[in-house]
Scaffold this motif. Structure first.
Motif, PDB file in Angstrom:
ATOM      1  N   MET A 111       0.813  -1.231   0.000  1.00  0.00           N
ATOM      2  CA  MET A 111       0.000   0.000   0.000  1.00  0.00           C
ATOM      3  C   MET A 111       0.844   1.278   0.000  1.00  0.00           C
ATOM      4  N   ASP A 112       0.253   2.280  -0.614  1.00  0.00           N
ATOM      5  CA  ASP A 112       0.737   3.651  -0.483  1.00  0.00           C
ATOM      6  C   ASP A 112      -0.351   4.349   0.336  1.00  0.00           C
ATOM      7  N   PRO A 113      -0.118   4.516   1.643  1.00  0.00           N
ATOM      8  CA  PRO A 113      -1.212   4.992   2.502  1.00  0.00           C
ATOM      9  C   PRO A 113      -1.693   6.402   2.169  1.00  0.00           C
ATOM     10  N   LEU A 114      -0.813   7.257   1.711  1.00  0.00           N
ATOM     11  CA  LEU A 114      -1.251   8.601   1.303  1.00  0.00           C
ATOM     12  C   LEU A 114      -0.410   9.036   0.109  1.00  0.00           C
ATOM     13  N   ASP A 115      -1.019   8.901  -1.057  1.00  0.00           N
ATOM     14  CA  ASP A 115      -0.325   9.207  -2.309  1.00  0.00           C
ATOM     15  C   ASP A 115      -0.570  10.668  -2.690  1.00  0.00           C
ATOM     16  N   GLY A 116       0.464  11.293  -3.229  1.00  0.00           N
ATOM     17  CA  GLY A 116       0.339  12.697  -3.631  1.00  0.00           C
ATOM     18  C   GLY A 116       0.722  13.611  -2.488  1.00  0.00           C
ATOM     19  N   SER A 117       1.749  13.190  -1.751  1.00  0.00           N
ATOM     20  CA  SER A 117       2.118  13.903  -0.512  1.00  0.00           C
ATOM     21  C   SER A 117       2.342  15.402  -0.712  1.00  0.00           C
ATOM     22  N   SER A 118       2.846  15.760  -1.890  1.00  0.00           N
ATOM     23  CA  SER A 118       3.149  17.178  -2.079  1.00  0.00           C
ATOM     24  C   SER A 118       1.861  18.002  -2.111  1.00  0.00           C
ATOM     25  N   ASN A 119       0.727  17.342  -2.242  1.00  0.00           N
ATOM     26  CA  ASN A 119      -0.554  18.065  -2.279  1.00  0.00           C
ATOM     27  C   ASN A 119      -1.282  18.110  -0.938  1.00  0.00           C
ATOM     28  N   ILE A 206       0.729  14.290 -17.801  1.00  0.00           N
ATOM     29  CA  ILE A 206       2.175  14.026 -17.706  1.00  0.00           C
ATOM     30  C   ILE A 206       2.823  15.282 -17.143  1.00  0.00           C
ATOM     31  N   ASN A 207       3.895  15.120 -16.386  1.00  0.00           N
ATOM     32  CA  ASN A 207       4.610  16.292 -15.880  1.00  0.00           C
ATOM     33  C   ASN A 207       5.545  16.791 -16.973  1.00  0.00           C
ATOM     34  N   GLU A 208       5.044  17.789 -17.731  1.00  0.00           N
ATOM     35  CA  GLU A 208       5.828  18.276 -18.870  1.00  0.00           C
ATOM     36  C   GLU A 208       7.061  19.056 -18.457  1.00  0.00           C
ATOM     37  N   ARG A 233      -4.054  17.711 -18.306  1.00  0.00           N
ATOM     38  CA  ARG A 233      -4.544  17.771 -16.923  1.00  0.00           C
ATOM     39  C   ARG A 233      -3.568  17.001 -16.055  1.00  0.00           C
ATOM     40  N   TYR A 234      -2.922  17.677 -15.109  1.00  0.00           N
ATOM     41  CA  TYR A 234      -1.961  16.989 -14.243  1.00  0.00           C
ATOM     42  C   TYR A 234      -2.062  17.561 -12.837  1.00  0.00           C
ATOM     43  N   ILE A 235      -2.673  16.763 -11.958  1.00  0.00           N
ATOM     44  CA  ILE A 235      -2.858  17.208 -10.570  1.00  0.00           C
ATOM     45  C   ILE A 235      -1.571  17.007  -9.781  1.00  0.00           C
ATOM     46  N   GLY A 236      -0.867  15.905 -10.108  1.00  0.00           N
ATOM     47  CA  GLY A 236       0.341  15.587  -9.340  1.00  0.00           C
ATOM     48  C   GLY A 236       0.036  14.655  -8.175  1.00  0.00           C
ATOM     49  N   SER A 237      -1.198  14.142  -8.135  1.00  0.00           N
ATOM     50  CA  SER A 237      -1.555  13.040  -7.236  1.00  0.00           C
ATOM     51  C   SER A 237      -2.003  11.925  -8.170  1.00  0.00           C
ATOM     52  N   LEU A 238      -1.218  10.855  -8.209  1.00  0.00           N
ATOM     53  CA  LEU A 238      -1.517   9.780  -9.156  1.00  0.00           C
ATOM     54  C   LEU A 238      -2.966   9.304  -9.048  1.00  0.00           C
ATOM     55  N   VAL A 239      -3.428   9.061  -7.832  1.00  0.00           N
ATOM     56  CA  VAL A 239      -4.784   8.532  -7.653  1.00  0.00           C
ATOM     57  C   VAL A 239      -5.815   9.469  -8.277  1.00  0.00           C
ATOM     58  N   LEU A 253       0.835   9.371 -17.900  1.00  0.00           N
ATOM     59  CA  LEU A 253       2.175   8.870 -18.226  1.00  0.00           C
ATOM     60  C   LEU A 253       3.176   9.355 -17.186  1.00  0.00           C
ATOM     61  N   TYR A 254       3.916   8.417 -16.607  1.00  0.00           N
ATOM     62  CA  TYR A 254       5.130   8.816 -15.887  1.00  0.00           C
ATOM     63  C   TYR A 254       6.234   7.940 -16.457  1.00  0.00           C
ATOM     64  N   PRO A 255       6.848   8.434 -17.548  1.00  0.00           N
ATOM     65  CA  PRO A 255       7.837   7.607 -18.237  1.00  0.00           C
ATOM     66  C   PRO A 255       9.175   7.615 -17.517  1.00  0.00           C
ATOM     67  N   GLY A 263      11.691   5.740 -14.042  1.00  0.00           N
ATOM     68  CA  GLY A 263      10.626   6.661 -13.656  1.00  0.00           C
ATOM     69  C   GLY A 263      10.605   6.894 -12.159  1.00  0.00           C
ATOM     70  N   LYS A 264       9.443   7.250 -11.641  1.00  0.00           N
ATOM     71  CA  LYS A 264       9.345   7.611 -10.226  1.00  0.00           C
ATOM     72  C   LYS A 264       8.405   6.691  -9.461  1.00  0.00           C
ATOM     73  N   LEU A 265       7.418   6.166 -10.139  1.00  0.00           N
ATOM     74  CA  LEU A 265       6.338   5.475  -9.431  1.00  0.00           C
ATOM     75  C   LEU A 265       6.746   4.060  -9.034  1.00  0.00           C
ATOM     76  N   ARG A 266       6.103   3.564  -8.007  1.00  0.00           N
ATOM     77  CA  ARG A 266       6.457   2.263  -7.438  1.00  0.00           C
ATOM     78  C   ARG A 266       5.557   1.167  -8.004  1.00  0.00           C
ATOM     79  N   LEU A 267       6.188   0.054  -8.358  1.00  0.00           N
ATOM     80  CA  LEU A 267       5.458  -1.054  -8.987  1.00  0.00           C
ATOM     81  C   LEU A 267       4.442  -1.688  -8.035  1.00  0.00           C
TER      82      LEU A 267
HETATM   83  P1  FDP Z   1       4.111  12.397  -4.528  1.00  0.00           P
HETATM   84  O1  FDP Z   1       5.575  12.307  -4.839  1.00  0.00           O
HETATM   85  O2  FDP Z   1       3.645  13.800  -4.257  1.00  0.00           O
HETATM   86  O3  FDP Z   1       3.667  11.416  -3.470  1.00  0.00           O
HETATM   87  O4  FDP Z   1       3.601   8.826  -5.650  1.00  0.00           O
HETATM   88  C1  FDP Z   1       4.347   9.731  -6.291  1.00  0.00           C
HETATM   89  C2  FDP Z   1       3.632  10.959  -6.788  1.00  0.00           C
HETATM   90  O5  FDP Z   1       3.314  11.943  -5.840  1.00  0.00           O
HETATM   91  C3  FDP Z   1       2.326  10.687  -7.557  1.00  0.00           C
HETATM   92  O6  FDP Z   1       1.185  10.661  -6.767  1.00  0.00           O
HETATM   93  C4  FDP Z   1       2.297  11.836  -8.538  1.00  0.00           C
HETATM   94  O7  FDP Z   1       1.518  11.574  -9.671  1.00  0.00           O
HETATM   95  C5  FDP Z   1       3.750  12.010  -8.840  1.00  0.00           C
HETATM   96  O8  FDP Z   1       4.489  11.508  -7.741  1.00  0.00           O
HETATM   97  C6  FDP Z   1       4.128  13.439  -9.057  1.00  0.00           C
HETATM   98  O9  FDP Z   1       5.475  13.497  -9.388  1.00  0.00           O
HETATM   99  P2  FDP Z   1       6.121  14.788 -10.077  1.00  0.00           P
HETATM  100  O10 FDP Z   1       6.075  15.861  -9.059  1.00  0.00           O
HETATM  101  O11 FDP Z   1       7.493  14.369 -10.424  1.00  0.00           O
HETATM  102  O12 FDP Z   1       5.295  15.099 -11.276  1.00  0.00           O
END
Ligand code: FDP
Length: 320
Positions: A111-119, A206-208, A233-239, A253-255, A263-267
């Motif tokens: 699990m990712d208990p809280l995804d999109g931490s920067s938000n 996608i994060n351009e 459209r890119y919120i920056g919270s994957l979910v 896309l997070y290539p 990339g950045k995301l976890r499998l």
């Molecule tokens: P975050 O680091 O804020 O937790 O899980 C990683 C993730 O967010 C995704 O939710 C989000 O889509 C992505 O990283 C955003 O990454 P970028 O800031 O590099 O675009």
């Protein structure tokens, strides 16, 4: 008045679809249902509650600063899963190693208990993502091997999006159903039965800002989206990005980039659960070359590029 079906009723009604003991799935999903409500309560009052916003002052295994709510959510989900007894171990984004419950449970959770931490601190949608696997090891404790199963072995997966409303969406491999939390009665109610994603969509996410790091194929695809006047459209919270695209049709896309080829995301706790869900809704998920669900993991916190969403768009993006 239209009839309301609660998540609890729905789980019981559909538990015959689950291959293993039916009561086990009910228990497993109950943990997520209850923990989601508790986390939702904290997320929605984040600006009011004392000492819940901001950085915890620690880092997770990927060296990212942990937010207080990340840590709070992790503790709530772990506590709920431990108390239900069906789960013997958890791999979480917030823990370096496997968390063992030493209870003989037959399931493991990623699990990712809280995804999109920067938000979290800025009132933008965030989420929880989870996968459920049947344990395959037989010793007294779960092992890494239990977590190294490919995504095709998931018995259930889901996410919770804490947005303008809070929704829980899950699959057990028999379609995808979505439930909206009615805050008045504190109950998740079926609001999105049998979710299907359109084969084509009008949104690309996608994060351009990483443009200079993209491969020629990714740039070509993004240029193609622009030439067709698709909406970015890119919120920056994957979910949240995934959820919107699932409903409306689109691609996220997070290539891999030159700096980070994987990339950045976890499998285990981002790509796999969402890949299971998107496929069940008629969409696709790949790492740009192969189906996400067929990747054999080697590490708990393994990263992967992710191309996910409407099937025709994923096919096109892969063609480069
Ligand atoms: P975050 O680091 O804020 O937790 O899980 C990683 C993730 O967010 C995704 O939710 C989000 O889509 C992505 O990283 C955003 O990454 P970028 O800031 O590099 O675009």
């Amino acid at each position: 008045m239209t009839q309301i079906k609660t998540l609890a009723e729905f789980i019981v009604e559909r538990q015959h679809e689950f291959t293993y003991a039916t009561g086990e799935l009910t228990q497993l999903l109950t943990s997520f249902r209850l923990a989601a409500k508790i986390v939702n309560r904290e997320v929605t009052k984040a600006g009011l509650a004392e000492d819940i916003l901001g950085a915890q002052g620690t880092e997770n295994v990927q060296g990212e600063a942990q937010q207080k709510l990340d840590v709070y959510a992790n503790n709530v989900f772990i506590r709920m899963l431990r108390s239900q007894g069906e789960v013997c171990a958890v791999a979480s984004e917030e823990n370096d190693d496997i968390v063992h419950f030493d209870n003989g449970g037959k399931y493991v959770i990623t699990m990712d208990p809280l995804d999109g931490s920067s938000n979290i601190d800025v009132n933008v949608s965030i989420g929880t993502i989870f996968s459920i696997y049947r344990r395959i090891s037989t010793g007294p404790k779960a092992t890494k091997e239990d977590f190294m199963q490919p995504g095709t072995a998931q018995v259930a997966a889901g996410y919770i999006v804490y947005g303008s409303s809070t929704m829980l969406v899950y699959t057990t491999g028999h379609g995808v159903n979505g439930f909206t939390l009615d805050p008045g009665i504190g109950t998740f109610c079926l609001s999105h039965p049998d979710m299907k994603t359109p084969a084509e969509g009008k949104i690309y996410s996608i994060n351009e800002g990483n443009w200079l790091e993209f491969s020629d194929g990714v740039r070509k695809y993004v240029d193609d989206c622009k030439s067709k006047k698709l909406s970015a459209r890119y919120i920056g919270s994957l979910v949240a990005d995934f959820h919107r695209n699932l409903i409306k049709g689109g691609i996220y896309l997070y290539p891999g980039t030159q700096k980070a080829p994987k990339g950045k995301l976890r499998l285990l706790y981002e790509a796999n659960p969402l890949a299971f869900i998107v496929e069940q809704a008629g969409g696709k998920a790949t790492d740009g070359a192969q189906r996400i669900l067929e990747i054999k993991p080697t590490e708990l916190h393994q990263r992967t590029p992710l191309y996910i969403g409407s099937s025709a768009m994923v096919d096109k993006a892969m063609a480069g």
